[in-house]
Design a protein around this motif. Structure first.
Motif, PDB file in Angstrom:
ATOM      1  N   UNK A 198      57.150   3.668 -13.491  1.00 44.49           N
ATOM      2  CA  UNK A 198      58.378   4.016 -13.623  1.00 44.49           C
ATOM      3  C   UNK A 198      58.977   5.889 -13.405  1.00 44.49           C
ATOM      4  N   UNK A 199      58.230   6.274 -14.315  1.00 41.26           N
ATOM      5  CA  UNK A 199      57.964   8.210 -14.191  1.00 41.26           C
ATOM      6  C   UNK A 199      57.923   8.293 -12.713  1.00 41.26           C
ATOM      7  N   UNK A 200      58.278   7.663 -11.625  1.00 43.24           N
ATOM      8  CA  UNK A 200      57.882   7.802 -10.295  1.00 43.24           C
ATOM      9  C   UNK A 200      59.741   7.502 -10.079  1.00 43.24           C
ATOM     10  N   UNK A 201      59.827   6.570 -10.609  1.00 43.19           N
ATOM     11  CA  UNK A 201      61.744   6.480 -10.315  1.00 43.19           C
ATOM     12  C   UNK A 201      62.043   7.493 -10.432  1.00 43.19           C
ATOM     13  N   UNK A 202      61.933   8.474 -11.810  1.00 38.62           N
ATOM     14  CA  UNK A 202      62.680   9.054 -13.336  1.00 38.62           C
ATOM     15  C   UNK A 202      62.040  10.832 -11.570  1.00 38.62           C
ATOM     16  N   UNK A 203      61.198  10.474 -11.683  1.00 37.93           N
ATOM     17  CA  UNK A 203      61.049  11.636 -10.888  1.00 37.93           C
ATOM     18  C   UNK A 203      61.380  12.328  -9.278  1.00 37.93           C
ATOM     19  N   UNK A 204      61.806  10.639  -8.545  1.00 40.87           N
ATOM     20  CA  UNK A 204      62.072  10.286  -7.625  1.00 40.87           C
ATOM     21  C   UNK A 204      63.628  11.110  -7.687  1.00 40.87           C
ATOM     22  N   UNK A 205      64.595  10.517  -8.746  1.00 39.51           N
ATOM     23  CA  UNK A 205      65.417  10.468  -8.405  1.00 39.51           C
ATOM     24  C   UNK A 205      66.108  12.241  -8.483  1.00 39.51           C
ATOM     25  N   UNK A 206      65.647  12.644  -9.946  1.00 36.63           N
ATOM     26  CA  UNK A 206      65.402  13.411  -9.983  1.00 36.63           C
ATOM     27  C   UNK A 206      65.533  14.582  -8.597  1.00 36.63           C
ATOM     28  N   UNK A 207      64.499  14.736  -8.096  1.00 35.93           N
ATOM     29  CA  UNK A 207      64.307  15.562  -6.826  1.00 35.93           C
ATOM     30  C   UNK A 207      65.413  15.976  -6.397  1.00 35.93           C
ATOM     31  N   UNK A 208      65.867  13.879  -6.009  1.00 32.15           N
ATOM     32  CA  UNK A 208      66.636  13.685  -4.672  1.00 32.15           C
ATOM     33  C   UNK A 208      68.128  14.504  -5.115  1.00 32.15           C
ATOM     34  N   UNK A 209      68.283  14.038  -7.075  1.00 32.98           N
ATOM     35  CA  UNK A 209      69.053  15.519  -6.539  1.00 32.98           C
ATOM     36  C   UNK A 209      69.642  16.553  -6.707  1.00 32.98           C
ATOM     37  N   UNK A 210      68.307  17.447  -6.968  1.00 38.82           N
ATOM     38  CA  UNK A 210      68.027  18.678  -6.732  1.00 38.82           C
ATOM     39  C   UNK A 210      67.877  19.131  -5.289  1.00 38.82           C
ATOM     40  N   UNK A 211      67.580  18.237  -4.345  1.00 39.03           N
ATOM     41  CA  UNK A 211      67.599  18.635  -2.474  1.00 39.03           C
ATOM     42  C   UNK A 211      68.963  18.482  -2.276  1.00 39.03           C
ATOM     43  N   UNK A 212      69.755  17.369  -2.816  1.00 39.92           N
ATOM     44  CA  UNK A 212      71.005  16.935  -2.618  1.00 39.92           C
ATOM     45  C   UNK A 212      70.535  15.902  -0.933  1.00 39.92           C
ATOM     46  N   UNK A 213      71.223  16.134  -0.215  1.00 38.59           N
ATOM     47  CA  UNK A 213      70.905  15.771   0.908  1.00 38.59           C
ATOM     48  C   UNK A 213      70.094  15.352   2.462  1.00 38.59           C
ATOM     49  N   UNK A 214      69.229  16.458   1.554  1.00 34.64           N
ATOM     50  CA  UNK A 214      67.660  17.206   2.733  1.00 34.64           C
ATOM     51  C   UNK A 214      66.873  15.820   2.979  1.00 34.64           C
ATOM     52  N   UNK A 215      67.231  16.013   4.139  1.00 35.58           N
ATOM     53  CA  UNK A 215      66.112  14.501   5.638  1.00 35.58           C
ATOM     54  C   UNK A 215      64.718  15.099   4.727  1.00 35.58           C
ATOM     55  N   UNK A 216      63.837  14.312   5.262  1.00 31.27           N
ATOM     56  CA  UNK A 216      62.191  14.254   4.793  1.00 31.27           C
ATOM     57  C   UNK A 216      61.626  15.486   5.331  1.00 31.27           C
ATOM     58  N   UNK A 217      61.886  15.448   6.506  1.00 32.46           N
ATOM     59  CA  UNK A 217      61.803  16.710   7.912  1.00 32.46           C
ATOM     60  C   UNK A 217      61.872  17.960   7.150  1.00 32.46           C
ATOM     61  N   UNK A 218      62.940  17.892   6.011  1.00 35.23           N
ATOM     62  CA  UNK A 218      63.715  19.505   5.298  1.00 35.23           C
ATOM     63  C   UNK A 218      63.057  19.210   4.433  1.00 35.23           C
ATOM     64  N   UNK A 219      62.603  19.338   3.535  1.00 33.53           N
ATOM     65  CA  UNK A 219      61.536  19.515   2.773  1.00 33.53           C
ATOM     66  C   UNK A 219      60.442  19.873   2.798  1.00 33.53           C
ATOM     67  N   UNK A 220      60.298  21.163   2.440  1.00 30.66           N
ATOM     68  CA  UNK A 220      59.957  22.258   2.687  1.00 30.66           C
ATOM     69  C   UNK A 220      58.893  23.497   2.010  1.00 30.66           C
ATOM     70  N   UNK A 221      57.411  24.193   1.704  1.00 33.55           N
ATOM     71  CA  UNK A 221      56.982  24.308   0.420  1.00 33.55           C
ATOM     72  C   UNK A 221      58.231  25.191  -0.247  1.00 33.55           C
ATOM     73  N   UNK A 222      58.993  25.765   0.442  1.00 31.77           N
ATOM     74  CA  UNK A 222      60.254  26.998  -0.473  1.00 31.77           C
ATOM     75  C   UNK A 222      60.919  26.060  -1.005  1.00 31.77           C
ATOM     76  N   UNK A 223      61.723  24.708  -0.890  1.00 37.52           N
ATOM     77  CA  UNK A 223      62.254  23.545  -1.772  1.00 37.52           C
ATOM     78  C   UNK A 223      61.086  22.856  -2.900  1.00 37.52           C
ATOM     79  N   UNK A 224      60.131  22.877  -2.783  1.00 37.68           N
ATOM     80  CA  UNK A 224      59.155  22.315  -3.701  1.00 37.68           C
ATOM     81  C   UNK A 224      59.206  23.998  -4.762  1.00 37.68           C
TER      82      UNK A 224
END
Length: 119
Positions: A1-27
């Motif tokens: 359950x927490x995994x879904x919450x975290x992934x939704x929260x990160x998706x809201x933060x990262x916006x429409x970024x594709x998986x290959x666009x996720x960098x250490x800086x975004x993290x």
């Protein structure tokens, strides 16, 4: 359950970024955003641990390149426990008069907790 919450929260933060666009800086920016919220560092580390699991999944599936060694959790500080003053200790002990067996028992339990430094 927490995994879904975290992934939704990160998706809201990262916006429409594709998986290959996720960098250490975004993290790291996400880490700073979590730290700016009013939550404890251990909760932030829980979020980051679940996000890192997703990041490792993306690396295993070869969606992104491996730079996971740069993903570090934040250091959680230790809580400072302030001991009771003598006046506070006496006020706690006054709550347990010695007139019945049960109050005497409870007083002894509290004294044991105070002597041993238990919470």
């Amino acid at each position: 359950m927490i995994y879904i919450i975290v992934s939704d929260d990160f998706r809201r933060f990262a916006g429409d970024a594709a998986a290959e666009d996720i960098t250490v800086e975004i993290y790291k920016m996400y880490t700073l955003e979590l730290l700016s919220r009013d939550i404890k560092k251990t909760s932030v580390n829980t979020y980051l641990r679940h996000l890192r699991a997703f990041y490792n999944y993306c690396i295993d599936e070869e969606y992104i390149s491996d730079c996971s060694k740069k993903l570090k959790p934040c250091k959680a500080g230790k809580d400072v426990i302030i001991p009771l003053t003598d006046a506070e200790t006496l006020s706690v002990l006054r709550l347990f008069p010695v007139d019945t067996f049960y109050t005497l028992r409870n007083r002894l339990i509290v004294l044991l907790m105070l002597d041993c430094g238990l919470r």
